[in-house]
Design a protein around this motif. Structure first.
Motif, PDB file in Angstrom:
ATOM      1  N   LYS A   5      54.564 -11.035 -21.961  1.00  0.00           N
ATOM      2  CA  LYS A   5      55.841 -11.734 -21.828  1.00  0.00           C
ATOM      3  C   LYS A   5      57.013 -10.749 -21.880  1.00  0.00           C
ATOM      4  N   TRP A   6      56.883  -9.669 -22.635  1.00  0.00           N
ATOM      5  CA  TRP A   6      57.962  -8.687 -22.780  1.00  0.00           C
ATOM      6  C   TRP A   6      57.868  -7.555 -21.757  1.00  0.00           C
ATOM      7  N   LEU A   8      57.677  -7.568 -18.335  1.00  0.00           N
ATOM      8  CA  LEU A   8      58.565  -7.700 -17.179  1.00  0.00           C
ATOM      9  C   LEU A   8      60.017  -7.403 -17.533  1.00  0.00           C
ATOM     10  N   PRO A   9      60.580  -7.984 -18.595  1.00  0.00           N
ATOM     11  CA  PRO A   9      61.968  -7.629 -18.934  1.00  0.00           C
ATOM     12  C   PRO A   9      62.130  -6.145 -19.276  1.00  0.00           C
ATOM     13  N   MET A  12      62.271  -4.267 -16.044  1.00  0.00           N
ATOM     14  CA  MET A  12      63.543  -4.503 -15.353  1.00  0.00           C
ATOM     15  C   MET A  12      64.661  -3.659 -15.943  1.00  0.00           C
ATOM     16  N   ILE A  13      64.595  -3.414 -17.221  1.00  0.00           N
ATOM     17  CA  ILE A  13      65.603  -2.576 -17.885  1.00  0.00           C
ATOM     18  C   ILE A  13      65.326  -1.101 -17.617  1.00  0.00           C
TER      19      ILE A  13
END
Length: 99
Positions: A5-6, A8-9, A12-13
């Motif tokens: 869940k973490w 992908l973010p 992206m960062i």
């Protein structure tokens, strides 16, 4: 499952930072090559500019990065004037005719 869940973010960062690091790495490599050829570090600047603005940058394109969307432009310092343009046909001081 929480780790996925973490992921992908986090990617992206991190992706924009990795792209910037890529240009900075290329710029640093070019900088070192110029210095190794006998040009003092205070004798030139390297700027990363968008490819479509490279002609207006007033220097010589010596590299590219970010899938050719950015250009690295070399400008020779002349008498402390960092805005002095180097024509595209300009070579190094080794290429200059001796007087």
């Amino acid at each position: 499952m929480k780790a996925i869940k973490w992921l992908l973010p986090a990617l992206m960062i991190a992706a924009p930072l990795a792209v910037q690091a890529s240009c900075e790495t290329v710029k640093a490599d070019i900088n070192q090559k110029i210095i190794n050829n006998g040009v003092p570090a205070s004798g030139f600047t390297l700027d990363v500019v968008p490819s479509d603005q490279a002609d207006q940058a007033g220097g010589q394109v010596v590299g590219h990065c970010e899938n050719d969307s950015q250009k690295i432009v070399y400008k020779r310092e002349r008498n402390g004037d960092s805005d002095a343009a180097v024509p595209a046909s300009a070579g190094t001081s080794q290429d200059a005719p001796s007087s």
